[in-house]
Write an enzyme that holds these catalytic residues in place. Structure first.
Site, PDB file in Angstrom:
ATOM      1  N   ARG A  61       0.873  -1.148  -0.079  1.00 15.58           N
ATOM      2  CA  ARG A  61      -0.059  -0.054   0.187  1.00 15.58           C
ATOM      3  C   ARG A  61       0.931   1.410  -0.115  1.00 15.58           C
ATOM      4  NH1 ARG A  61      -3.430  -3.716   2.390  1.00 15.58           N
ATOM      5  NH2 ARG A  61      -2.464  -3.314   4.418  1.00 15.58           N
ATOM      6  N   GLU A  98       3.485 -10.331  14.643  1.00 18.54           N
ATOM      7  CA  GLU A  98       2.727 -10.848  15.682  1.00 18.54           C
ATOM      8  C   GLU A  98       3.022 -12.368  15.810  1.00 18.54           C
ATOM      9  OE1 GLU A  98      -1.191  -9.656  15.768  1.00 18.54           O
ATOM     10  OE2 GLU A  98      -1.607 -10.319  17.888  1.00 18.54           O
TER      11      GLU A  98
END
Ligand code: AMP
Length: 176
Positions: A61, A98
């Site tokens: 992005r 994560e």
């Protein structure tokens, strides 16, 4: 146009791509020509006097506004990509996500010591992705590095990962 108008144009999608994430969908912001122009103008005004020679965008992005900003600043555009995508010799930086480890790569000859770099991505969350990008460009001994995101998720305090003397700018800020 106000920052509130731009902020409201980002669509929030709850529990995407996994439960618990409030996903900021920027496609609703980009599909409006006036919003797009406003974002581009804000970026141009912020960086036009900084002597930026390369805008470095992070996959994927960061590839929307990155090249558009480079064009307006009279700078080049350099992609940072996921492993296996760039065809020439690369420099890589690993970072912890994560779950598990990820990596990003840049062409080894994409940045020189003469470059003033604007690192760009759409969104600052934990900061792990951009911190790895910053390390990559730092290794290449760029003269100066600026960092920009369209969006900052302030609660996650991603800024804490960066040295105090690095200028980090964001345009739209959210609590969640
Ligand atoms: P981070 O490394 O945690 O700062 O994550 C930043 C990257 O993950 C950016 O490239 C974003 O595109 C994406 N990202 C993380 N959280 C979100 C979110 N809530 N909404 C949209 N994109 C996100």
């Amino acid at each position: 146009m106000s920052i509130e108008t731009l902020t409201a144009a980002v669509r929030n999608i709850s529990d995407f791509p996994i439960k618990g994430i409030q996903f900021k969908d920027i496609t609703t912001l980009f599909q409006s020509p006036t919003h797009l122009k406003e974002l581009s103008d804000i970026l141009y005004e912020r960086y036009k006097d900084k002597g930026i020679t390369k805008v470095v965008g992070i996959e994927s992005r960061g590839f929307f506004m990155g090249p558009a900003t480079a064009l307006r600043l009279n700078a080049g555009f350099v992609p940072i990509r996921k492993p296996g995508k760039l065809p020439y010799t690369v420099i890589e930086e690993k970072y912890t996500k994560e779950y598990g480890v990820d990596a990003i790569q840049i062409h080894q000859d994409a940045i020189t010591e003469d470059d003033v770099v604007l690192l760009h991505d759409d969104l600052l969350a934990t900061g792990g992705t951009m911190a790895a990008a910053y390390k990559l460009v730092k290794k290449m001994q760029a003269k100066k590095i600026y960092i920009n995101f369209l969006i900052e998720l302030e609660m996650l305090n991603g800024r804490a990962l960066f040295p105090d003397d690095v200028e980090i700018n964001t345009i739209l800020r959210y609590d969640i």
